[in-house]
Design a protein around this motif. Structure first.
Motif, PDB file in Angstrom:
ATOM      1  N   GLY A  70      33.981  50.098  17.606  1.00 52.04           N
ATOM      2  CA  GLY A  70      33.076  49.533  18.605  1.00 52.04           C
ATOM      3  C   GLY A  70      33.818  48.961  19.801  1.00 52.04           C
ATOM      4  O   GLY A  70      33.390  49.119  20.940  1.00 52.04           O
ATOM      5  N   GLU A  98      25.032  52.233  20.197  1.00 53.10           N
ATOM      6  CA  GLU A  98      25.066  51.099  19.266  1.00 53.10           C
ATOM      7  C   GLU A  98      25.892  51.368  18.016  1.00 53.10           C
ATOM      8  O   GLU A  98      26.209  50.424  17.266  1.00 53.10           O
ATOM      9  CB  GLU A  98      23.635  50.731  18.858  1.00 53.10           C
ATOM     10  CG  GLU A  98      22.999  51.656  17.851  1.00 53.10           C
ATOM     11  CD  GLU A  98      22.532  53.009  18.403  1.00 53.10           C
ATOM     12  OE1 GLU A  98      22.159  53.879  17.596  1.00 53.10           O
ATOM     13  OE2 GLU A  98      22.531  53.207  19.615  1.00 53.10           O
ATOM     14  N   ASN A 100      28.638  51.581  15.414  1.00 54.08           N
ATOM     15  CA  ASN A 100      29.879  50.838  15.175  1.00 54.08           C
ATOM     16  C   ASN A 100      30.048  49.618  16.081  1.00 54.08           C
ATOM     17  O   ASN A 100      31.147  49.114  16.247  1.00 54.08           O
ATOM     18  CB  ASN A 100      31.106  51.751  15.303  1.00 54.08           C
ATOM     19  CG  ASN A 100      31.066  52.880  14.309  1.00 54.08           C
ATOM     20  OD1 ASN A 100      30.807  52.676  13.130  1.00 54.08           O
ATOM     21  ND2 ASN A 100      31.286  54.087  14.786  1.00 54.08           N
ATOM     22  N   ILE A 101      28.956  49.165  16.675  1.00 51.31           N
ATOM     23  CA  ILE A 101      28.998  47.979  17.530  1.00 51.31           C
ATOM     24  C   ILE A 101      28.449  46.799  16.731  1.00 51.31           C
ATOM     25  O   ILE A 101      27.435  46.927  16.044  1.00 51.31           O
ATOM     26  CB  ILE A 101      28.133  48.184  18.803  1.00 51.31           C
ATOM     27  CG1 ILE A 101      28.681  49.326  19.659  1.00 51.31           C
ATOM     28  CG2 ILE A 101      28.007  46.898  19.605  1.00 51.31           C
ATOM     29  CD1 ILE A 101      29.955  49.032  20.386  1.00 51.31           C
ATOM     30  N   ASN A 102      29.112  45.681  16.827  1.00 53.97           N
ATOM     31  CA  ASN A 102      28.597  44.459  16.219  1.00 53.97           C
ATOM     32  C   ASN A 102      27.196  44.220  16.788  1.00 53.97           C
ATOM     33  O   ASN A 102      27.033  44.222  18.010  1.00 53.97           O
ATOM     34  CB  ASN A 102      29.528  43.291  16.558  1.00 53.97           C
ATOM     35  CG  ASN A 102      29.127  42.009  15.887  1.00 53.97           C
ATOM     36  OD1 ASN A 102      27.948  41.717  15.713  1.00 53.97           O
ATOM     37  ND2 ASN A 102      30.117  41.225  15.522  1.00 53.97           N
ATOM     38  N   PRO A 103      26.182  44.038  15.956  1.00 52.36           N
ATOM     39  CA  PRO A 103      24.813  43.880  16.462  1.00 52.36           C
ATOM     40  C   PRO A 103      24.648  42.777  17.499  1.00 52.36           C
ATOM     41  O   PRO A 103      23.787  42.868  18.364  1.00 52.36           O
ATOM     42  CB  PRO A 103      23.996  43.570  15.205  1.00 52.36           C
ATOM     43  CG  PRO A 103      24.784  44.156  14.089  1.00 52.36           C
ATOM     44  CD  PRO A 103      26.229  44.027  14.486  1.00 52.36           C
ATOM     45  N   ILE A 104      25.500  41.772  17.470  1.00 52.12           N
ATOM     46  CA  ILE A 104      25.406  40.701  18.461  1.00 52.12           C
ATOM     47  C   ILE A 104      25.706  41.218  19.866  1.00 52.12           C
ATOM     48  O   ILE A 104      25.279  40.636  20.865  1.00 52.12           O
ATOM     49  CB  ILE A 104      26.340  39.521  18.077  1.00 52.12           C
ATOM     50  CG1 ILE A 104      25.909  38.229  18.750  1.00 52.12           C
ATOM     51  CG2 ILE A 104      27.780  39.824  18.406  1.00 52.12           C
ATOM     52  CD1 ILE A 104      24.713  37.599  18.154  1.00 52.12           C
ATOM     53  N   ASN A 105      26.405  42.349  19.966  1.00 50.33           N
ATOM     54  CA  ASN A 105      26.756  42.921  21.271  1.00 50.33           C
ATOM     55  C   ASN A 105      25.768  43.972  21.777  1.00 50.33           C
ATOM     56  O   ASN A 105      25.944  44.483  22.881  1.00 50.33           O
ATOM     57  CB  ASN A 105      28.166  43.511  21.227  1.00 50.33           C
ATOM     58  CG  ASN A 105      29.220  42.441  21.155  1.00 50.33           C
ATOM     59  OD1 ASN A 105      29.083  41.380  21.759  1.00 50.33           O
ATOM     60  ND2 ASN A 105      30.278  42.694  20.407  1.00 50.33           N
TER      61      ASN A 105
END
Length: 192
Positions: A70, A98, A100-105
């Protein structure tokens, strides 16, 4: 480019473009977006001796391959904006940003994409993520031209439906999956 390696040719092209140097004069788009992305990746991206690195704020030089997937996505986006390849009148195709991206990002990705749109970049994304899609509705302004499409199979072949509101798509497997999950949560916790 000189070897037969099983990579998607678009990936090779993107990496070749990311190797280009930075533009001489920073644009407003770069001034607005690069600090946001730098905060996520913890530094800036450089290309040195045939290798991409993230130079962290503390000076540590981390090879791209050692970063999380991510963060590499954000780093590549940083590099393409920094070297002026993503700018007004360009087109960006991004499959599942989205992943492999941290959901917060995820809201940050949406902010970046909307800012690119507002600066004349035509953007096409595909997603299976409810949160990403809904953030476009939450974060867009009246002047933003955001459209949702659903491609689906029918007896007449592949059909396309579009709407300015994500949940209003009648053929929407993302919403169907989300609704199914909510039904299971309610059933499990409340019983029938």
């Amino acid at each position: 480019r000189e070897r037969k390696i099983p990579f998607d040719k678009t990936l090779v092209d993107i990496v070749a473009k990311a190797q280009l140097g930075e533009v001489r004069k920073a644009t407003e788009l770069q001034k607005n977006l690069l600090p946001i992305i730098s905060q996520i990746i913890g530094g800036k991206v450089i290309y040195d001796e045939d290798t991409f690195y993230v130079v962290k704020e503390n000076g540590l030089k981390v090879e791209f391959s050692m970063e999380a997937e991510g963060l590499r996505k954000f780093g590549l986006l940083w590099r393409l904006i920094q070297n002026g390849l993503i700018k007004k009148d360009t087109v960006l195709f991004w499959d599942e940003p989205e992943a492999n991206i941290n959901p917060i990002n995820i809201p940050v990705i949406v902010d970046i994409l909307i800012e690119l749109h507002r600066n004349g970049v035509q953007i096409f994304i595909s997603t299976h993520d409810y949160i990403l899609a809904k953030y476009f509705e939450v974060k867009r302004e009246k002047q933003d031209r955001v459209m949702f499409y659903s491609l689906y199979n029918s007896d007449n072949g592949v059909q396309c439906e579009k709407n300015t509101f994500f949940k209003e798509l009648k053929e929407n497997p993302i919403v169907k999956a989300f609704d199914k999950l909510l039904d299971e949560v309610y059933e499990r916790n409340l019983g029938e």
